[in-house]
Design a protein around this motif. Structure first.
Motif, PDB file in Angstrom:
ATOM      1  N   ILE A  91      63.755  -9.036  58.248  1.00 53.46           N
ATOM      2  CA  ILE A  91      63.276  -8.339  57.101  1.00 53.46           C
ATOM      3  C   ILE A  91      63.015  -6.798  57.364  1.00 53.46           C
ATOM      4  O   ILE A  91      62.927  -6.365  58.520  1.00 53.46           O
ATOM      5  CB  ILE A  91      61.819  -9.133  56.998  1.00 53.46           C
ATOM      6  N   ILE A 110      55.027  -3.656  51.997  1.00 51.42           N
ATOM      7  CA  ILE A 110      55.957  -4.209  51.272  1.00 51.42           C
ATOM      8  C   ILE A 110      57.011  -4.950  52.180  1.00 51.42           C
ATOM      9  O   ILE A 110      57.539  -4.320  53.008  1.00 51.42           O
ATOM     10  CB  ILE A 110      56.875  -3.477  50.518  1.00 51.42           C
ATOM     11  N   GLU A 112      60.791  -7.171  52.491  1.00 50.64           N
ATOM     12  CA  GLU A 112      61.904  -7.699  51.803  1.00 50.64           C
ATOM     13  C   GLU A 112      62.958  -8.396  52.866  1.00 50.64           C
ATOM     14  O   GLU A 112      63.289  -7.602  53.728  1.00 50.64           O
ATOM     15  CB  GLU A 112      62.614  -6.597  51.267  1.00 50.64           C
ATOM     16  N   HIS A 116      68.283 -10.100  50.915  1.00 51.32           N
ATOM     17  CA  HIS A 116      68.029 -10.024  49.624  1.00 51.32           C
ATOM     18  C   HIS A 116      68.237  -8.697  49.042  1.00 51.32           C
ATOM     19  O   HIS A 116      68.103  -8.406  47.942  1.00 51.32           O
ATOM     20  CB  HIS A 116      66.773 -10.663  49.122  1.00 51.32           C
ATOM     21  N   ALA A 117      68.385  -7.767  50.061  1.00 50.12           N
ATOM     22  CA  ALA A 117      68.409  -6.272  49.474  1.00 50.12           C
ATOM     23  C   ALA A 117      69.498  -5.883  48.482  1.00 50.12           C
ATOM     24  O   ALA A 117      69.180  -5.448  47.508  1.00 50.12           O
ATOM     25  CB  ALA A 117      68.485  -5.533  50.630  1.00 50.12           C
ATOM     26  N   ASN A 120      68.613  -6.508  44.929  1.00 50.38           N
ATOM     27  CA  ASN A 120      67.751  -5.739  44.408  1.00 50.38           C
ATOM     28  C   ASN A 120      68.114  -4.359  44.195  1.00 50.38           C
ATOM     29  O   ASN A 120      67.343  -3.566  43.710  1.00 50.38           O
ATOM     30  CB  ASN A 120      66.279  -5.695  45.276  1.00 50.38           C
ATOM     31  N   TRP A 123      68.334  -3.690  39.791  1.00 48.66           N
ATOM     32  CA  TRP A 123      67.167  -4.184  39.103  1.00 48.66           C
ATOM     33  C   TRP A 123      66.979  -3.411  37.899  1.00 48.66           C
ATOM     34  O   TRP A 123      66.586  -4.013  36.803  1.00 48.66           O
ATOM     35  CB  TRP A 123      65.628  -4.495  39.750  1.00 48.66           C
TER      36      TRP A 123
END
Length: 129
Positions: A91, A110, A112, A116-117, A120, A123
């Motif tokens: 993460i 925060i 992430e 998944h980066a 994103n 977006w």
């Protein structure tokens, strides 16, 4: 002053990571400490320490690599990459700490998953229909 603030955060994290105990972290937090999450929830010092304590056993083998530790005024920002124990993800984490009278008074985070980066990064693009 900002160097002192960075050392307070660094000491808090080192104590937590090295000892694996929230006992060393507790005196570095102000009595009215508040932890904020991206979903607009927050927790008190007692609630947050209990949550950190509960996470310590499953995360005992987590590796933390600090990429940036920046200070401005009464805030310290830390960007880190954390490898969670198998089968957990890697993460990326941004923590923001506010220091007041030599203690950590507020924290925001925060988190992430690195996997998944890429999803994103776009977006802001309108849907292509």
């Amino acid at each position: 002053m900002t160097t002192d603030h960075k050392s307070i955060v660094g000491r808090a994290l080192a104590e937590l990571i090295e000892t694996g105990s929230v006992d060393a972290l507790e005196p570095l937090l102000s009595d009215d400490f508040v932890h904020h999450r991206p979903d607009s929830t927050s927790s008190t010092k007692t609630e947050w320490l209990a949550a950190v304590h509960a996470a310590l056993t499953p995360l005992a083998d987590m590796r933390v690599e600090i990429h940036h530790l920046l200070a401005e005024g009464d805030h310290v920002v830390m960007h880190s990459r954390r490898e969670l124990p198998e089968p957990g993800p890697t993460i990326a984490v941004v923590d923001i700490w506010r220091i007041d009278d030599g203690l950590i008074a507020e924290a925001w985070e925060i988190i992430e998953p690195v996997a998944h980066a890429a999803a994103n990064l776009s977006w802001w693009k309108p849907d292509e229909r």
